[in-house]
Motif scaffolding. Structure first.
Motif, PDB file in Angstrom:
ATOM      1  N   ARG A  73      -6.066  16.326   2.948  1.00  0.00           N
ATOM      2  CA  ARG A  73      -6.899  15.134   2.813  1.00  0.00           C
ATOM      3  C   ARG A  73      -6.073  13.854   2.993  1.00  0.00           C
ATOM      4  NH1 ARG A  73      -9.574  16.900  -2.827  1.00  0.00           N
ATOM      5  NH2 ARG A  73      -7.351  17.384  -3.121  1.00  0.00           N
ATOM      6  N   ILE A  74      -6.772  12.742   3.195  1.00  0.00           N
ATOM      7  CA  ILE A  74      -6.099  11.456   3.403  1.00  0.00           C
ATOM      8  C   ILE A  74      -5.438  11.002   2.108  1.00  0.00           C
ATOM      9  CG2 ILE A  74      -6.463   9.017   3.949  1.00  0.00           C
ATOM     10  CD1 ILE A  74      -8.711   9.838   5.802  1.00  0.00           C
ATOM     11  N   GLN A  75      -4.189  10.591   2.219  1.00  0.00           N
ATOM     12  CA  GLN A  75      -3.421  10.100   1.084  1.00  0.00           C
ATOM     13  C   GLN A  75      -3.308   8.574   1.171  1.00  0.00           C
ATOM     14  OE1 GLN A  75      -2.153  12.582  -1.093  1.00  0.00           O
ATOM     15  NE2 GLN A  75      -3.332  13.926   0.265  1.00  0.00           N
ATOM     16  N   CYS A  76      -3.327   7.931   0.016  1.00  0.00           N
ATOM     17  CA  CYS A  76      -3.152   6.482  -0.046  1.00  0.00           C
ATOM     18  C   CYS A  76      -1.806   6.187  -0.691  1.00  0.00           C
ATOM     19  CB  CYS A  76      -4.280   5.823  -0.836  1.00  0.00           C
ATOM     20  SG  CYS A  76      -4.127   4.015  -0.933  1.00  0.00           S
ATOM     21  N   TYR A  77      -0.976   5.454   0.039  1.00  0.00           N
ATOM     22  CA  TYR A  77       0.355   5.129  -0.467  1.00  0.00           C
ATOM     23  C   TYR A  77       0.558   3.625  -0.382  1.00  0.00           C
ATOM     24  CZ  TYR A  77       5.415   4.492  -0.486  1.00  0.00           C
ATOM     25  OH  TYR A  77       6.691   4.048  -0.739  1.00  0.00           O
ATOM     26  N   GLU A  78       0.812   3.002  -1.510  1.00  0.00           N
ATOM     27  CA  GLU A  78       1.129   1.580  -1.548  1.00  0.00           C
ATOM     28  C   GLU A  78       2.648   1.442  -1.598  1.00  0.00           C
ATOM     29  OE1 GLU A  78      -0.218  -2.472  -3.940  1.00  0.00           O
ATOM     30  OE2 GLU A  78      -1.039  -0.515  -4.467  1.00  0.00           O
ATOM     31  N   LEU A  79       3.172   0.738  -0.635  1.00  0.00           N
ATOM     32  CA  LEU A  79       4.615   0.671  -0.479  1.00  0.00           C
ATOM     33  C   LEU A  79       5.295   0.273  -1.786  1.00  0.00           C
ATOM     34  CD1 LEU A  79       3.794   0.750   2.530  1.00  0.00           C
ATOM     35  CD2 LEU A  79       5.706  -0.798   2.977  1.00  0.00           C
ATOM     36  N   ALA A  80       6.255   1.102  -2.212  1.00  0.00           N
ATOM     37  CA  ALA A  80       7.032   0.786  -3.410  1.00  0.00           C
ATOM     38  C   ALA A  80       8.214  -0.108  -3.041  1.00  0.00           C
ATOM     39  CB  ALA A  80       7.519   2.069  -4.083  1.00  0.00           C
ATOM     40  N   VAL A  81       8.926   0.281  -1.990  1.00  0.00           N
ATOM     41  CA  VAL A  81      10.009  -0.559  -1.482  1.00  0.00           C
ATOM     42  C   VAL A  81       9.385  -1.635  -0.589  1.00  0.00           C
ATOM     43  CG1 VAL A  81      12.109  -0.616  -0.105  1.00  0.00           C
ATOM     44  CG2 VAL A  81      11.594   1.382  -1.531  1.00  0.00           C
ATOM     45  N   GLY A  82       9.676  -2.881  -0.890  1.00  0.00           N
ATOM     46  CA  GLY A  82       9.055  -3.963  -0.128  1.00  0.00           C
ATOM     47  C   GLY A  82       7.600  -4.160  -0.480  1.00  0.00           C
ATOM     48  N   HIS A  83       7.251  -3.894  -1.730  1.00  0.00           N
ATOM     49  CA  HIS A  83       5.847  -4.013  -2.153  1.00  0.00           C
ATOM     50  C   HIS A  83       5.334  -5.434  -1.925  1.00  0.00           C
ATOM     51  CE1 HIS A  83       2.557  -4.670  -5.048  1.00  0.00           C
ATOM     52  NE2 HIS A  83       2.253  -3.411  -4.772  1.00  0.00           N
ATOM     53  N   ASP A  84       6.038  -6.422  -2.430  1.00  0.00           N
ATOM     54  CA  ASP A  84       5.695  -7.825  -2.204  1.00  0.00           C
ATOM     55  C   ASP A  84       6.874  -8.475  -1.485  1.00  0.00           C
ATOM     56  OD1 ASP A  84       3.161  -7.873  -3.501  1.00  0.00           O
ATOM     57  OD2 ASP A  84       4.189  -7.795  -5.419  1.00  0.00           O
ATOM     58  N   GLU A  85       6.743  -8.564  -0.171  1.00  0.00           N
ATOM     59  CA  GLU A  85       7.825  -9.137   0.613  1.00  0.00           C
ATOM     60  C   GLU A  85       7.386 -10.430   1.268  1.00  0.00           C
ATOM     61  OE1 GLU A  85      11.095  -6.130   2.202  1.00  0.00           O
ATOM     62  OE2 GLU A  85       9.151  -5.817   3.148  1.00  0.00           O
ATOM     63  N   GLN A  86       8.334 -11.311   1.434  1.00  0.00           N
ATOM     64  CA  GLN A  86       8.070 -12.607   2.026  1.00  0.00           C
ATOM     65  C   GLN A  86       8.476 -12.581   3.496  1.00  0.00           C
ATOM     66  OE1 GLN A  86       8.842 -16.021  -0.477  1.00  0.00           O
ATOM     67  NE2 GLN A  86       9.770 -17.097   1.244  1.00  0.00           N
ATOM     68  N   TYR A  87       7.571 -13.066   4.353  1.00  0.00           N
ATOM     69  CA  TYR A  87       7.823 -13.047   5.787  1.00  0.00           C
ATOM     70  C   TYR A  87       7.645 -14.444   6.355  1.00  0.00           C
ATOM     71  CZ  TYR A  87       7.806  -7.966   5.807  1.00  0.00           C
ATOM     72  OH  TYR A  87       8.110  -6.648   5.583  1.00  0.00           O
TER      73      TYR A  87
END
Length: 310
Positions: A73-87
């Motif tokens: 089934r489809i997995q949902c992954y929220e980035l742990a490394v670089g979760h809130d990054e500034q660009y």
């Protein structure tokens, strides 16, 4: 003595039967395995070959073959490394982004050979998504982040570009099928807040200007159509008037031709028409009978009229 042995065996027979049943169940468990509808199952043989099994009950050699399983089934992954990054955007404006990934195992054999576990897959996804995110966002200006193009949010386009940038390579190398990449949160540093408002105001003003120009163009079109229609109606009316005028001139010319043959009759008829137009039913006039057209009321004129009728 024999009777005592027979009695002991009879007494322990249920225990023996239960032990045999447990051994049988244990053997069945050792040589069989169940595959669910929602999972992949690969059997790794002693030679290292990978065999994929569908859902249902299957059998294997105990202590020789190992079974690898993973949720399909489809997995949902929220980035742990670089979760809130500034660009930094194309126009050197800073934004803060958190990203999530919807993924599933697309090629289980490749996935097992290269990653083997969900944790390894998520670590690899973090690296790939962060690289794609940095490359794609740098191609867009800050004003694009708060606007739409052709009725589609620019952020949605950025998300799709990120997915397409790494989808094929990730599937080929790691057996991961990326279904979607999305922004969980889009934030801005405090220094950028005023720029956000300015961009929104600029966008609304541009839309208002566009609508105004379109309205003026539509009004000009309607005005032009109305003028064209008016010119057509005026030309038609002038043509009709010219036709009527020509018919009147023809009738007048015919009358002039008749009157030229008898000038006195023409003068008499003109005076008679003038008299009809001047007198009403209840009018009382006191005029000199020598004044035209009232000279027709003199006895001499009446006698002449009587003679003409005869």
């Amino acid at each position: 003595m024999k009777d005592e042995k027979r009695k002991m065996m009879t007494r322990h027979w249920p225990v023996v039967l239960l032990a045999l049943l447990v051994v049988a169940i244990f053997l069945v468990v050792m040589v069989s395995f169940q595959v669910k509808e929602t999972e992949y199952a690969l059997l790794k043989t002693y030679s290292g070959e990978l065999v994929e099994y569908g859902s249902g009950l299957h059998f294997r050699w105990p202590f020789v073959n190992s079974i690898w399983r993973h949720d399909k089934r489809i997995q949902c992954y929220e980035l742990a490394v670089g979760h809130d990054e500034q660009y930094m955007t194309k126009d050197n404006q800073q934004i803060v982004i958190s990203t999530y990934v919807l993924w599933k195992v697309g090629d289980p054999k490749t996935f097992l050979r290269s990653l083997d576990s969900t944790e390894a897959a998520e670590r690899k996804l973090s690296d790939e998504v962060r690289g794609a995110r940095s490359a794609v966002i740098s191609r867009y200006a800050f004003s694009d982040m708060v606007s739409e193009q052709d009725g589609t949010s620019v952020l949605s386009r950025i998300e799709e570009e990120m997915r397409l940038a790494i989808h094929d390579s990730v599937l080929k190398q790691f057996g991961i099928d990326i279904v979607r990449i999305g922004f969980r949160q889009l934030g801005f540093p405090a220094a950028v807040t005023q720029n956000i408002f300015a961009a929104m105001v600029s966008e609304r003003e541009a839309k208002a200007k566009r609508f105004e120009v379109e309205g003026q163009a539509e009004a000009e079109r309607i005005r032009s159509d109305a003028n064209t229609e008016a010119q057509k109606m005026l030309a038609k009316a002038q043509a009709e008037a010219t036709k009527i005028r020509g018919e009147g001139d023809a009738l007048a010319a015919e009358a002039y031709r008749v009157f030229s043959q008898n000038p006195e009759l023409a003068s008499f008829l003109r005076n008679l028409d003038a008299l009809k137009g001047a007198l009403g039913e209840k009018d009382t006039l006191i005029l000199d009978t020598t004044t035209a057209p009232f000279n027709l009321l003199t006895p001499q004129a009446l006698e002449g009229l009587q003679e003409n009728r005869q």
